[in-house]
Motif scaffolding. Structure first.
Motif, PDB file in Angstrom:
ATOM      1  N   GLU A   1       9.831 -12.412  79.742  1.00 52.83           N
ATOM      2  CA  GLU A   1      11.156 -13.057  79.837  1.00 52.83           C
ATOM      3  C   GLU A   1      12.346 -12.104  79.718  1.00 52.83           C
ATOM      4  O   GLU A   1      13.424 -12.381  80.205  1.00 52.83           O
ATOM      5  CB  GLU A   1      11.321 -14.112  78.732  1.00 52.83           C
ATOM      6  N   LEU A   2      12.128 -11.000  79.003  1.00 49.73           N
ATOM      7  CA  LEU A   2      13.254 -10.102  78.700  1.00 49.73           C
ATOM      8  C   LEU A   2      13.267  -8.871  79.600  1.00 49.73           C
ATOM      9  O   LEU A   2      12.222  -8.294  79.867  1.00 49.73           O
ATOM     10  CB  LEU A   2      13.123  -9.597  77.263  1.00 49.73           C
ATOM     11  N   SER A   3      14.450  -8.472  80.010  1.00 49.85           N
ATOM     12  CA  SER A   3      14.546  -7.250  80.817  1.00 49.85           C
ATOM     13  C   SER A   3      15.775  -6.441  80.438  1.00 49.85           C
ATOM     14  O   SER A   3      16.630  -6.919  79.675  1.00 49.85           O
ATOM     15  CB  SER A   3      14.642  -7.591  82.305  1.00 49.85           C
ATOM     16  N   LEU A   4      15.808  -5.246  80.974  1.00 54.89           N
ATOM     17  CA  LEU A   4      16.943  -4.356  80.784  1.00 54.89           C
ATOM     18  C   LEU A   4      17.398  -3.916  82.177  1.00 54.89           C
ATOM     19  O   LEU A   4      16.568  -3.527  82.988  1.00 54.89           O
ATOM     20  CB  LEU A   4      16.479  -3.155  79.973  1.00 54.89           C
ATOM     21  N   VAL A   5      18.690  -4.049  82.466  1.00 56.75           N
ATOM     22  CA  VAL A   5      19.166  -3.575  83.769  1.00 56.75           C
ATOM     23  C   VAL A   5      20.331  -2.616  83.597  1.00 56.75           C
ATOM     24  O   VAL A   5      21.055  -2.668  82.593  1.00 56.75           O
ATOM     25  CB  VAL A   5      19.641  -4.703  84.725  1.00 56.75           C
ATOM     26  N   GLU A   6      20.456  -1.775  84.604  1.00 59.19           N
ATOM     27  CA  GLU A   6      21.587  -0.873  84.677  1.00 59.19           C
ATOM     28  C   GLU A   6      22.364  -1.323  85.909  1.00 59.19           C
ATOM     29  O   GLU A   6      21.825  -1.285  87.020  1.00 59.19           O
ATOM     30  CB  GLU A   6      21.030   0.535  84.876  1.00 59.19           C
ATOM     31  N   VAL A   7      23.571  -1.839  85.714  1.00 58.28           N
ATOM     32  CA  VAL A   7      24.352  -2.347  86.858  1.00 58.28           C
ATOM     33  C   VAL A   7      25.732  -1.698  86.902  1.00 58.28           C
ATOM     34  O   VAL A   7      26.316  -1.402  85.855  1.00 58.28           O
ATOM     35  CB  VAL A   7      24.578  -3.884  86.780  1.00 58.28           C
ATOM     36  N   THR A   8      26.257  -1.547  88.113  1.00 59.89           N
ATOM     37  CA  THR A   8      27.655  -1.112  88.200  1.00 59.89           C
ATOM     38  C   THR A   8      28.495  -2.309  87.771  1.00 59.89           C
ATOM     39  O   THR A   8      28.149  -3.451  88.065  1.00 59.89           O
ATOM     40  CB  THR A   8      28.028  -0.674  89.635  1.00 59.89           C
ATOM     41  N   ALA A   9      29.565  -2.046  87.064  1.00 60.67           N
ATOM     42  CA  ALA A   9      30.365  -3.125  86.487  1.00 60.67           C
ATOM     43  C   ALA A   9      30.823  -4.093  87.580  1.00 60.67           C
ATOM     44  O   ALA A   9      31.482  -3.669  88.538  1.00 60.67           O
ATOM     45  CB  ALA A   9      31.558  -2.540  85.764  1.00 60.67           C
ATOM     46  N   PRO A  10      30.458  -5.375  87.475  1.00 55.30           N
ATOM     47  CA  PRO A  10      30.904  -6.343  88.484  1.00 55.30           C
ATOM     48  C   PRO A  10      32.436  -6.404  88.516  1.00 55.30           C
ATOM     49  O   PRO A  10      33.085  -6.356  87.456  1.00 55.30           O
ATOM     50  CB  PRO A  10      30.322  -7.676  87.992  1.00 55.30           C
ATOM     51  N   GLY A  11      32.995  -6.493  89.726  1.00 53.41           N
ATOM     52  CA  GLY A  11      34.443  -6.475  89.920  1.00 53.41           C
ATOM     53  C   GLY A  11      35.197  -7.473  89.055  1.00 53.41           C
ATOM     54  O   GLY A  11      36.281  -7.160  88.550  1.00 53.41           O
ATOM     55  N   ILE A  12      34.603  -8.643  88.851  1.00 51.00           N
ATOM     56  CA  ILE A  12      35.329  -9.676  88.098  1.00 51.00           C
ATOM     57  C   ILE A  12      35.556  -9.283  86.634  1.00 51.00           C
ATOM     58  O   ILE A  12      36.390  -9.872  85.965  1.00 51.00           O
ATOM     59  CB  ILE A  12      34.615 -11.053  88.149  1.00 51.00           C
ATOM     60  N   PHE A  13      34.829  -8.293  86.161  1.00 46.23           N
ATOM     61  CA  PHE A  13      35.002  -7.886  84.758  1.00 46.23           C
ATOM     62  C   PHE A  13      35.903  -6.664  84.595  1.00 46.23           C
ATOM     63  O   PHE A  13      36.290  -6.314  83.480  1.00 46.23           O
ATOM     64  CB  PHE A  13      33.650  -7.570  84.116  1.00 46.23           C
ATOM     65  N   VAL A  14      36.181  -5.982  85.688  1.00 40.33           N
ATOM     66  CA  VAL A  14      36.959  -4.744  85.596  1.00 40.33           C
ATOM     67  C   VAL A  14      38.358  -5.045  85.051  1.00 40.33           C
ATOM     68  O   VAL A  14      39.017  -5.993  85.488  1.00 40.33           O
ATOM     69  CB  VAL A  14      37.031  -4.031  86.968  1.00 40.33           C
ATOM     70  N   GLY A  15      38.778  -4.259  84.070  1.00 37.36           N
ATOM     71  CA  GLY A  15      40.088  -4.451  83.450  1.00 37.36           C
ATOM     72  C   GLY A  15      40.029  -5.404  82.254  1.00 37.36           C
ATOM     73  O   GLY A  15      40.998  -5.533  81.518  1.00 37.36           O
ATOM     74  N   ARG A  16      38.885  -6.031  82.064  1.00 40.82           N
ATOM     75  CA  ARG A  16      38.758  -6.921  80.910  1.00 40.82           C
ATOM     76  C   ARG A  16      37.980  -6.212  79.797  1.00 40.82           C
ATOM     77  O   ARG A  16      37.223  -5.275  80.048  1.00 40.82           O
ATOM     78  CB  ARG A  16      37.954  -8.163  81.290  1.00 40.82           C
ATOM     79  N   THR A  17      38.166  -6.699  78.584  1.00 38.98           N
ATOM     80  CA  THR A  17      37.373  -6.153  77.490  1.00 38.98           C
ATOM     81  C   THR A  17      36.015  -6.843  77.515  1.00 38.98           C
ATOM     82  O   THR A  17      35.840  -7.877  78.160  1.00 38.98           O
ATOM     83  CB  THR A  17      38.030  -6.439  76.121  1.00 38.98           C
ATOM     84  N   LEU A  18      35.078  -6.265  76.766  1.00 39.11           N
ATOM     85  CA  LEU A  18      33.753  -6.885  76.683  1.00 39.11           C
ATOM     86  C   LEU A  18      33.863  -8.289  76.099  1.00 39.11           C
ATOM     87  O   LEU A  18      33.171  -9.206  76.522  1.00 39.11           O
ATOM     88  CB  LEU A  18      32.833  -6.028  75.808  1.00 39.11           C
ATOM     89  N   ALA A  19      34.774  -8.428  75.114  1.00 41.41           N
ATOM     90  CA  ALA A  19      34.949  -9.749  74.494  1.00 41.41           C
ATOM     91  C   ALA A  19      35.444 -10.760  75.528  1.00 41.41           C
ATOM     92  O   ALA A  19      34.967 -11.892  75.578  1.00 41.41           O
ATOM     93  CB  ALA A  19      35.929  -9.649  73.332  1.00 41.41           C
ATOM     94  N   GLU A  20      36.369 -10.300  76.380  1.00 45.78           N
ATOM     95  CA  GLU A  20      36.894 -11.220  77.408  1.00 45.78           C
ATOM     96  C   GLU A  20      35.828 -11.538  78.476  1.00 45.78           C
ATOM     97  O   GLU A  20      35.756 -12.666  78.964  1.00 45.78           O
ATOM     98  CB  GLU A  20      38.130 -10.600  78.087  1.00 45.78           C
ATOM     99  N   ALA A  21      35.056 -10.529  78.820  1.00 41.66           N
ATOM    100  CA  ALA A  21      34.008 -10.748  79.831  1.00 41.66           C
ATOM    101  C   ALA A  21      32.969 -11.747  79.298  1.00 41.66           C
ATOM    102  O   ALA A  21      32.385 -12.518  80.061  1.00 41.66           O
ATOM    103  CB  ALA A  21      33.355  -9.424  80.192  1.00 41.66           C
ATOM    104  N   ASP A  22      32.754 -11.693  78.006  1.00 38.46           N
ATOM    105  CA  ASP A  22      31.910 -12.657  77.295  1.00 38.46           C
ATOM    106  C   ASP A  22      30.573 -12.947  77.987  1.00 38.46           C
ATOM    107  O   ASP A  22      30.199 -14.103  78.202  1.00 38.46           O
ATOM    108  CB  ASP A  22      32.702 -13.973  77.114  1.00 38.46           C
ATOM    109  N   MET A  23      29.857 -11.880  78.311  1.00 36.38           N
ATOM    110  CA  MET A  23      28.582 -12.053  79.018  1.00 36.38           C
ATOM    111  C   MET A  23      27.529 -12.713  78.141  1.00 36.38           C
ATOM    112  O   MET A  23      26.575 -13.291  78.619  1.00 36.38           O
ATOM    113  CB  MET A  23      28.090 -10.688  79.494  1.00 36.38           C
ATOM    114  N   ARG A  24      27.756 -12.619  76.826  1.00 34.79           N
ATOM    115  CA  ARG A  24      26.791 -13.207  75.892  1.00 34.79           C
ATOM    116  C   ARG A  24      26.769 -14.726  76.066  1.00 34.79           C
ATOM    117  O   ARG A  24      25.701 -15.330  76.095  1.00 34.79           O
ATOM    118  CB  ARG A  24      27.192 -12.835  74.465  1.00 34.79           C
ATOM    119  N   VAL A  25      27.950 -15.300  76.193  1.00 35.06           N
ATOM    120  CA  VAL A  25      28.022 -16.754  76.352  1.00 35.06           C
ATOM    121  C   VAL A  25      27.731 -17.158  77.798  1.00 35.06           C
ATOM    122  O   VAL A  25      26.976 -18.088  78.067  1.00 35.06           O
ATOM    123  CB  VAL A  25      29.403 -17.280  75.879  1.00 35.06           C
TER     124      VAL A  25
END
Ligand code: ATP
Length: 220
Positions: free
Chosen positions: A149-173
């Motif tokens: 079920e679990l994986s690790l990926v290396e991705v180029t930062a998706p455009g919609i997140f650029v300029g936002r903080t990690l907290a704002e991107a909120d990928m956890r939620v």
């Protein structure tokens, strides 16, 4: 950081075993490369310091190699599953502290685990997954399945997140995943803080459920 020189043995010098042996040697460790086939042994003798011809399913031949004090042994025998399993079993009985064995399929892998291999690897399956993920999404630089079920990926930062903080991107939620590191040119930011702003050329290293990561992978 000073690294201790370790002693490794690699049994089975196909493409996989040869690559493991050469890389360990390049990393500055002692490598004993072993194969039953004299030709394979000859071929590698220029590149690896210690190469020995031996059939590792023969207990006496295996004992004579003196592997007992090695840090780890890699069983890279491919096609001959019986030889692969028998070698792993004999190494386990010898008390080798760490055995990595290459499996051809899930059943073979299960056998190796039951015998006591410390790590079972599936190079063809894993590489196939990595290639497929990087093909499906041009954002994906690498993909590693950690469990079913679990994986690790290396991705180029998706455009919609650029300029936002990690907290704002909120990928956890949004996706149930965690950014464990950010690669920014030569720097690796680990762990990134919630107020870290995502830059356009950042590479995010993200861990989480494969399903959540797949939703992240397809973002532009
Ligand atoms: P790769 O995909 O890594 O090229 P493969 O899956 O094709 O490998 P094989 O070529 O079948 O793997 O096996 C790797 C090597 O293991 C061969 O060079 C073979 O001679 C060696 N080998 C097979 N049986 C034994 C054995 N009993 N003892 C030592 N070496 C063995």
């Amino acid at each position: 950081m000073t690294r201790m020189k370790k002693q490794f043995a690699v049994i089975g010098l196909g493409r996989f075993g040869t690559s493991v042996a050469l890389t360990l040697q390049q990393l500055g460790h002692d490598v004993l490369a072993i194969d039953a086939d004299e030709e394979r042994v000859q071929k590698l003798s220029d590149e690896v310091t210690h190469v020995v011809q031996a059939d590792t399913t023969d207990e006496n031949a295996l004992n004579a190699l003196g592997l007992r004090n090695f840090d780890a042994v890699v069983v890279a025998i491919g096609e001959d599953v019986q030889a692969n399993v028998a070698t792993t079993l004999l190494l386990k009985e010898m008390g080798i502290p760490f055995i990595i064995a290459k499996a051809r399929n899930a059943l073979h892998g299960k056998m190796l685990e039951k015998i006591g291999a410390d790590r079972v690897v599936y190079p063809e399956r894993d590489m196939g997954q990595r290639v497929a993920h990087s093909l499906v999404s041009s954002n994906v630089l690498d993909f590693i399945a950690l469990s079913s079920e679990l994986s690790l990926v290396e991705v180029t930062a998706p455009g919609i997140f650029v300029g936002r903080t990690l907290a704002e991107a909120d990928m956890r939620v949004r996706y149930g995943v965690n950014v464990v590191a950010i690669k920014r040119y030569e720097d690796l930011i680990v762990p990134p803080q919630p107020d870290e702003v995502i830059h356009e050329s950042d590479v995010l290293i993200v861990i989480g459920p494969t399903e959540g990561l797949q939703r992240l992978e397809v973002l532009g």
